[in-house]
Structures are given as C-alpha cells and as structure tokens.
Design a protein around this motif. Structure first.
Motif, mmCIF file in Angstrom:
data_model
loop_
_atom_site.group_PDB
_atom_site.id
_atom_site.type_symbol
_atom_site.label_atom_id
_atom_site.label_comp_id
_atom_site.label_asym_id
_atom_site.label_seq_id
_atom_site.Cartn_x
_atom_site.Cartn_y
_atom_site.Cartn_z
ATOM 1 N N PHE A 144 0.906 -1.101 -0.052
ATOM 2 C CA PHE A 144 -0.004 0.042 -0.065
ATOM 3 C C PHE A 144 0.965 1.172 -0.022
ATOM 4 O O PHE A 144 0.482 2.308 -0.393
ATOM 5 N N CYS A 145 1.904 1.156 0.275
ATOM 6 C CA CYS A 145 3.031 2.370 0.377
ATOM 7 C C CYS A 145 3.985 2.294 -0.460
ATOM 8 O O CYS A 145 4.471 1.182 -1.009
ATOM 9 N N LYS A 191 7.647 -6.638 -8.037
ATOM 10 C CA LYS A 191 7.597 -7.870 -7.117
ATOM 11 C C LYS A 191 6.287 -7.839 -6.489
ATOM 12 O O LYS A 191 5.939 -8.776 -5.706
ATOM 13 N N SER A 192 5.589 -6.763 -6.355
ATOM 14 C CA SER A 192 4.559 -6.531 -5.761
ATOM 15 C C SER A 192 3.502 -5.609 -6.399
ATOM 16 O O SER A 192 4.064 -4.579 -6.876
ATOM 17 N N TRP A 193 2.181 -5.641 -6.125
ATOM 18 C CA TRP A 193 1.107 -4.616 -7.033
ATOM 19 C C TRP A 193 0.700 -3.457 -5.744
ATOM 20 O O TRP A 193 0.314 -4.009 -4.661
ATOM 21 N N GLN A 194 1.317 -2.260 -6.095
ATOM 22 C CA GLN A 194 0.531 -1.267 -5.143
ATOM 23 C C GLN A 194 -0.833 -0.848 -5.346
ATOM 24 O O GLN A 194 -1.311 -0.512 -6.255
ATOM 25 N N LEU A 195 -1.505 -0.926 -4.304
ATOM 26 C CA LEU A 195 -2.832 -0.548 -4.251
ATOM 27 C C LEU A 195 -2.960 0.831 -3.329
ATOM 28 O O LEU A 195 -2.284 1.192 -2.497
ATOM 29 N N GLU A 233 -2.215 -11.164 6.161
ATOM 30 C CA GLU A 233 -1.740 -9.890 6.598
ATOM 31 C C GLU A 233 0.002 -9.881 6.573
ATOM 32 O O GLU A 233 0.253 -10.929 7.369
ATOM 33 N N THR A 234 0.705 -9.003 5.828
ATOM 34 C CA THR A 234 2.188 -9.181 6.295
ATOM 35 C C THR A 234 2.679 -7.618 6.598
ATOM 36 O O THR A 234 1.770 -6.761 6.487
ATOM 37 N N GLU A 267 4.420 -5.784 4.771
ATOM 38 C CA GLU A 267 4.525 -4.759 3.583
ATOM 39 C C GLU A 267 3.060 -4.614 3.229
ATOM 40 O O GLU A 267 2.722 -3.561 2.447
ATOM 41 N N GLY A 268 2.045 -5.477 3.237
ATOM 42 C CA GLY A 268 0.663 -5.315 2.841
ATOM 43 C C GLY A 268 0.033 -6.781 3.173
ATOM 44 O O GLY A 268 -0.303 -7.383 3.978
ATOM 45 N N LEU A 269 -0.492 -7.298 1.893
ATOM 46 C CA LEU A 269 -1.295 -8.739 1.973
ATOM 47 C C LEU A 269 -0.789 -9.439 0.993
ATOM 48 O O LEU A 269 -0.115 -9.267 -0.135
ATOM 49 N N VAL A 270 -0.875 -11.021 1.435
ATOM 50 C CA VAL A 270 -0.420 -11.826 0.225
ATOM 51 C C VAL A 270 -1.833 -12.834 0.306
ATOM 52 O O VAL A 270 -2.283 -13.446 1.159
#
Length: 255
Positions: free
Chosen positions: A122-123, A131-135, A181-182, A184-187
């Motif tokens: 999210f940030c 490597k990850s999608w920002q929401l 929840e992690t 960094e965000g979510l998996v």
C-alpha cells in the motif's frame, strides 16, 4: 559415449520480470529458452525440457520443476553440473537441484498440487518494484476471506479463465484460498490440483472488488455459477504473482 538416456527433474526458480513467461516462443525471450541455451553449452547437444506448468510474462516462480532426458554419462558430478549451469544462467534464473527419476516421470502430468501467492502493498516501496502490486485503497481482509472460502472445492472455474484457451476441462479442485496480512501489505495464497490460464489473477481481482465493497462476498457464487469471464473482476498485474510450490506423489521417495 553411451546412448542410454536418463530422465532428471530440475528444480528451478526465477524472477520473471525480464521474460515473456516460461515457455519458448518466437520473437520473445523466455525462461525456458535461457535454460535450453545453458544446458546445450554444458552438454554440447540440444536438450528439450517439459515444465510443471506455464507462467505468463512477468510472473515469478519460487519453485518450478522441469524434466529432461540426458545421456547417462553426461553428468558424473551433480554438484559440479549445478555450479556450471548456474554460472551460465542469467542472474535472475537459478537451478537448485537435479534429481534422477523414473523414465516415465512427467513434470507436468504427475504434479498433484500447485500453489501460488499474489502480493500487494500500500505504500510506495522501490524494493517491491516488479515484485508486488501497489494498491491505493486498503481492502477489508475479513470480507475477502469470507468470499475466498467459497472457492474451496471441486467446481467449474471457467469464469476465471482467459477466453478462447484450449483446455479439456475447466474443473479444478481448490484445496485452500486465503489472504494473509504481512508487514508490507497482503498476500493471497491459493493451492489447487491445477489452474486455468490467468485464473489466479482473475480471482485476485474479483476478491479485491469484494474487499473494496464493490460486490458482496456471496456474489462470488453467482460469478462461479455463470461460467462467464465477463462477470468476474479484472485480472490484476502479473508482477505480483508467484508460483511457489509444486507437489508430486513420489517426491519423498525419489527426492
């Protein structure tokens, strides 16, 4: 040189950012192409590989098994072979193990389970780029997990499949599906006996719509029942997706 062939499994992993998926294709660089090029340099003859499945452009793999047939006396020292192979492969592809198996073993057809993860954050974080999608909005995890529970079981998942794909059936058996929840965000975690083309990314897009209150959790039942891709959510970007595990019935015995 003896002409007897021995079948091996290779356990590999890769960052898919630079590649147009796993499978060899014309006019595009793939992971399989790079693996074939490195193998031919070591073995001095062309080798074909069969993977446990295909990953699309930009998708990553923490574990993928491939099988190949090699002349029996080509590999006398497995550790040295792996060292040489990894030295020839690009930095974003690694081979962890080479494992002798029965001649009839098949990396794709023998796999009984496959597991994927989808990562969101999210940030803004430069270390999660590709490597990850920002929401921008934070979805409701509890609601998404309520909806994900409806995915578990054996059913027709055609509504989450890319259109016009040639498969013998859209029936899949999902063993687990949940969000975690992690820091960094979510998996999102999902395990099934098989997956349809684009299935995980379409499921994630649908669950995020539910988590953002655009749809009710129970709507996923109507979506699955429709067998219509247009009823499901938008496919999320490929770079957040990871193939994480492939299971074989003989893995404990053979490996």
């Amino acid at each position: 040189m003896e002409d007897t062939l021995q079948r091996f499994f290779l356990e590999i992993a890769y960052d898919g950012t630079a590649y147009h998926g796993w499978q060899v294709q014309e006019n595009a660089i793939s992971v399989q192409q790079k693996l074939h090029e490195a193998l031919q340099k070591i073995l001095r003859y062309p080798v074909e590989t069969i993977g446990a499945g295909r990953t699309d452009t930009g998708v990553h793999a923490k574990q993928l098994f491939v099988h190949l047939d090699i002349l029996a006396d080509s590999i006398k020292d497995k550790a040295r072979f792996l060292h040489s192979l990894n030295a020839l492969l690009p930095h974003d592809i690694a081979v962890y193990r080479i494992l002798p198996v029965d001649q009839g073993a098949h990396a794709r057809f023998d796999a009984t389970e496959r597991a994927y993860e989808y990562h969101v954050h999210f940030c803004k974080n430069p270390f999660l780029l590709h490597k990850s999608w920002q929401l921008r909005e934070i979805p409701d995890v509890a609601i998404m997990n309520n909806a994900a529970a409806f995915l578990v079981g054996t059913q027709d998942f055609g509504c989450f499949s890319k259109s016009h794909t040639q498969v013998y059936t859209n029936i899949c058996s999902v063993l687990q599906a949940y969000w975690q929840e992690t820091d960094e965000g979510l998996v999102f975690h999902i395990t099934a006996n098989r997956f349809l083309r684009n299935m995980v990314r379409a499921i994630v897009g649908t669950l995020l719509d539910i988590g953002l209150k655009k749809k009710a959790p129970e709507s996923i039942l109507d979506i699955i029942g429709s067998k219509d891709r247009s009823k499901a959510g938008t496919s999320v970007p490929a770079h957040g997706l990871y193939l994480t595990k492939v299971v074989y019935p003989y893995i404990d015995k053979a490996f």
